[in-house]
Enzyme design. Structure first.
Site, PDB file in Angstrom:
ATOM      1  N   THR A 271       0.815  -1.216   0.000  1.00 18.84           N
ATOM      2  CA  THR A 271       0.000   0.000   0.000  1.00 18.84           C
ATOM      3  C   THR A 271       0.848   1.265   0.000  1.00 18.84           C
ATOM      4  O   THR A 271       0.309   2.371  -0.051  1.00 18.84           O
ATOM      5  CB  THR A 271      -0.933   0.013   1.222  1.00 18.84           C
TER       6      THR A 271
ATOM      7  N   GLN B 241      -7.306 -13.699   1.888  1.00 24.01           N
ATOM      8  CA  GLN B 241      -6.027 -14.026   2.515  1.00 24.01           C
ATOM      9  C   GLN B 241      -5.969 -15.496   2.895  1.00 24.01           C
ATOM     10  O   GLN B 241      -4.931 -16.145   2.776  1.00 24.01           O
ATOM     11  CB  GLN B 241      -5.788 -13.155   3.749  1.00 24.01           C
TER      12      GLN B 241
ATOM     13  N   HIS C 298       7.547  -2.157   9.596  1.00 20.95           N
ATOM     14  CA  HIS C 298       7.010  -3.118   8.629  1.00 20.95           C
ATOM     15  C   HIS C 298       7.841  -4.400   8.561  1.00 20.95           C
ATOM     16  O   HIS C 298       7.369  -5.424   8.064  1.00 20.95           O
ATOM     17  CB  HIS C 298       7.014  -2.519   7.211  1.00 20.95           C
TER      18      HIS C 298
ATOM     19  N   ASP D 196      -1.289  -8.999  15.010  1.00 21.11           N
ATOM     20  CA  ASP D 196      -2.560  -8.394  14.610  1.00 21.11           C
ATOM     21  C   ASP D 196      -3.187  -9.116  13.429  1.00 21.11           C
ATOM     22  O   ASP D 196      -4.348  -8.870  13.086  1.00 21.11           O
ATOM     23  CB  ASP D 196      -2.385  -6.906  14.303  1.00 21.11           C
TER      24      ASP D 196
ATOM     25  N   HIS E 129       9.007   1.019   6.363  1.00 16.20           N
ATOM     26  CA  HIS E 129       9.738   1.577   7.494  1.00 16.20           C
ATOM     27  C   HIS E 129      10.073   0.442   8.463  1.00 16.20           C
ATOM     28  O   HIS E 129       9.672  -0.711   8.266  1.00 16.20           O
ATOM     29  CB  HIS E 129       8.966   2.718   8.161  1.00 16.20           C
TER      30      HIS E 129
ATOM     31  N   LYS F 242       2.238   1.057  17.301  1.00 16.83           N
ATOM     32  CA  LYS F 242       3.233   0.296  16.554  1.00 16.83           C
ATOM     33  C   LYS F 242       4.481   1.148  16.330  1.00 16.83           C
ATOM     34  O   LYS F 242       4.389   2.334  16.015  1.00 16.83           O
ATOM     35  CB  LYS F 242       2.679  -0.134  15.195  1.00 16.83           C
TER      36      LYS F 242
ATOM     37  N   LYS G 105      -8.512  -0.592  11.665  1.00 15.89           N
ATOM     38  CA  LYS G 105      -8.835   0.673  11.003  1.00 15.89           C
ATOM     39  C   LYS G 105     -10.240   1.142  11.375  1.00 15.89           C
ATOM     40  O   LYS G 105     -11.169   0.353  11.496  1.00 15.89           O
ATOM     41  CB  LYS G 105      -8.735   0.518   9.476  1.00 15.89           C
TER      42      LYS G 105
ATOM     43  N   ARG H 193      -9.751   1.818   4.017  1.00 20.13           N
ATOM     44  CA  ARG H 193      -8.509   2.248   3.382  1.00 20.13           C
ATOM     45  C   ARG H 193      -8.768   2.820   1.995  1.00 20.13           C
ATOM     46  O   ARG H 193      -9.713   2.423   1.314  1.00 20.13           O
ATOM     47  CB  ARG H 193      -7.531   1.070   3.238  1.00 20.13           C
TER      48      ARG H 193
ATOM     49  N   LYS I 138       7.596   4.802  13.481  1.00 23.86           N
ATOM     50  CA  LYS I 138       7.591   6.247  13.290  1.00 23.86           C
ATOM     51  C   LYS I 138       7.965   6.925  14.605  1.00 23.86           C
ATOM     52  O   LYS I 138       7.699   6.409  15.685  1.00 23.86           O
ATOM     53  CB  LYS I 138       6.216   6.731  12.833  1.00 23.86           C
ATOM     54  N   THR I 139       8.616   8.092  14.494  1.00 26.55           N
ATOM     55  CA  THR I 139       9.003   8.865  15.653  1.00 26.55           C
ATOM     56  C   THR I 139       8.565  10.299  15.428  1.00 26.55           C
ATOM     57  O   THR I 139       7.959  10.635  14.407  1.00 26.55           O
ATOM     58  CB  THR I 139      10.530   8.836  15.853  1.00 26.55           C
TER      59      THR I 139
END
Length: 416
Positions: free
Chosen positions: A46, A179, A54, A200, A51, A240, A88, A92, A243-244
């Site tokens: 997506t 899936q 992932h 998850d 990062h 999660k 979510k 999406r 990211k910072t």
């Protein structure tokens, strides 16, 4: 066929990388048998990059491949067109097929950090669009859809937020059957018997093993597919990692400088340091525990270096380490040095090119933005012109020029 490392199960348990499993005893037996198995992990492309958050499953696939097992990386070219509803509150954004394919091509390059796609036991990338685009909808619903109970699906955590918001669509409900079918298809085509993924994804992973059990009953077969998860890498606030405050810790070198990557890792919460070591390094856990117990700051610095070295290479790790240590000095006198050929500056070099060359900035775009915001200095003076040309006249008597990014990031450019 070569035997596998029979200690892999113990390694996964010791490092805390096996969280849930549909049949742990069968998994243990398979991994200790010495015979290779085939496993996969699925990723919906997506975005055009990955990062650090992932990549947790890929660090585990890496261990399986090193142990001698066959690794498949599933790119969800079809499922990405729907979007995983897990966690979510809104549906999406639907991507075009062209966007999905572009993302796949870019992500493939990043995966080579973790997996070997050549040699005697190469990892294989598969795309579920290759089989879903040829499936007849009615046949799929008759053969696969009939095995999914809506009440049971709605009780699954993956749909919880969407149900709470009152916006779950039939479109999204199709994600789990798709899936689940991926697992069945990969078993049929590649002999794949294990799916690994984040905690998850437990509902989606378990759905694949359950679908195969139901197909066994219909077809008179006896295939045992195993689903397993790794614990999520979460901050103490339950978010999660990846990211910072500085932004995403991208793996692609053209999206983030080595220094910013290193600093992003340094912001790892103390509670997550052990898991990050367990995932991204091969350092024995006894050594990791001793290091953390002795000095958490020292442990985090070691973690930053090891992960930067693993993802970006040793040269970037050493440079980022030196730049980071300079945060604790005054004025950048011991700034890390970057050597440049005299011929490169004799006729002038663009400040934008120099910032990228020294890796103070990851791109000309970032360099220009930093200059426009007053974030770049040369010779202790702010650079205000992004068209500035640096020449030999800008270097001091020691043939050096001090560049500064922000308040505390320095690098000394030295003419050879």
């Amino acid at each position: 066929m070569a035997k596998t490392n029979t200690n892999l199960y113990n390694e996964l348990k010791e490092r805390g990388l096996l969280y849930q499993c549909t049949d742990e005893e069968a998994l243990k037996k398979a991994l200790e048998s010495g015979e290779p198995i085939t496993l996969y992990e699925g990723t919906d492309p997506t975005a055009d990059s990955l990062h650090i958050g992932h990549c947790v499953p890929y660090t585990i696939l890496r261990r399986f491949q090193k142990a001698g097992h066959k690794v498949l990386v599933l790119m969800g070219g079809a499922t990405a067109s729907i979007g995983d509803p897990t966690g979510k509150s809104e549906m999406r954004k639907m991507l075009t097929y062209e966007e999905v394919q572009e993302n796949i091509e870019k992500i493939k390059k990043t995966l080579s950090i973790f997996l070997d796609f050549e040699g005697e036991n190469p990892a294989i990338i598969v795309n579920n669009a290759d089989w879903f685009r040829n499936l007849n909808y009615i046949d799929f619903m008759r053969e696969i859809g009939v095995h999914f109970n809506i009440n049971k699906m709605l009780s699954n955590d993956i749909y919880a937020n969407r149900i709470k918001e009152g916006g779950l669509t039939l479109f999204e409900m199709g994600y789990m059957p798709m899936q689940a079918y991926d697992f069945v298809h990969l078993h049929k085509e590649y002999g794949c018997t294990l799916q690994y993924g984040g905690a998850d994804q437990w509902g989606n992973i378990a759905a694949g093993t359950e679908l195969q059990r139901k197909l066994n009953f219909v077809n008179g077969t006896d295939y045992n597919l195993i689903g397993a998860t790794n614990p999520l890498l979460l901050t103490p606030e339950g978010k999660k990692m990846g990211k910072t405050e500085r932004g995403a810790i991208w793996l692609d070198a053209d999206k983030i400088t080595a220094y910013d990557f290193y600093q992003g890792i340094y912001q790892t919460p103390d509670a997550c340091v052990r898991m990050m070591f367990a995932l991204f390094t091969d350092i024995p856990m006894t050594e990791i525990d001793a290091l953390i117990a002795e000095d958490i700051v020292k442990a985090k610095k070691r973690l930053c270096f090891e992960i930067t070295k693993f993802v970006r290479g040793e040269q970037d790790a050493l440079q980022a380490q030196a730049m980071s240590e300079n945060l604790f000095t005054q004025g950048g006198n011991d700034a890390p040095e970057f050597e440049i050929e005299k011929a490169e500056v004799e006729n002038g070099i663009s400040i934008l090119d120099l910032l990228v060359k020294t890796k103070l900035c990851s791109s000309k775009g970032e360099s220009r933005k930093m200059i426009d915001n007053g974030g770049i200095s040369a010779k202790n003076e702010k650079v205000t012109d992004s068209n500035l040309q640096i020449t030999l006249a800008d270097f001091d008597e020691n043939n050096s020029l001090l560049l500064k990014k922000g308040k505390k990031t320095f690098i000394k450019v030295v003419v050879k």
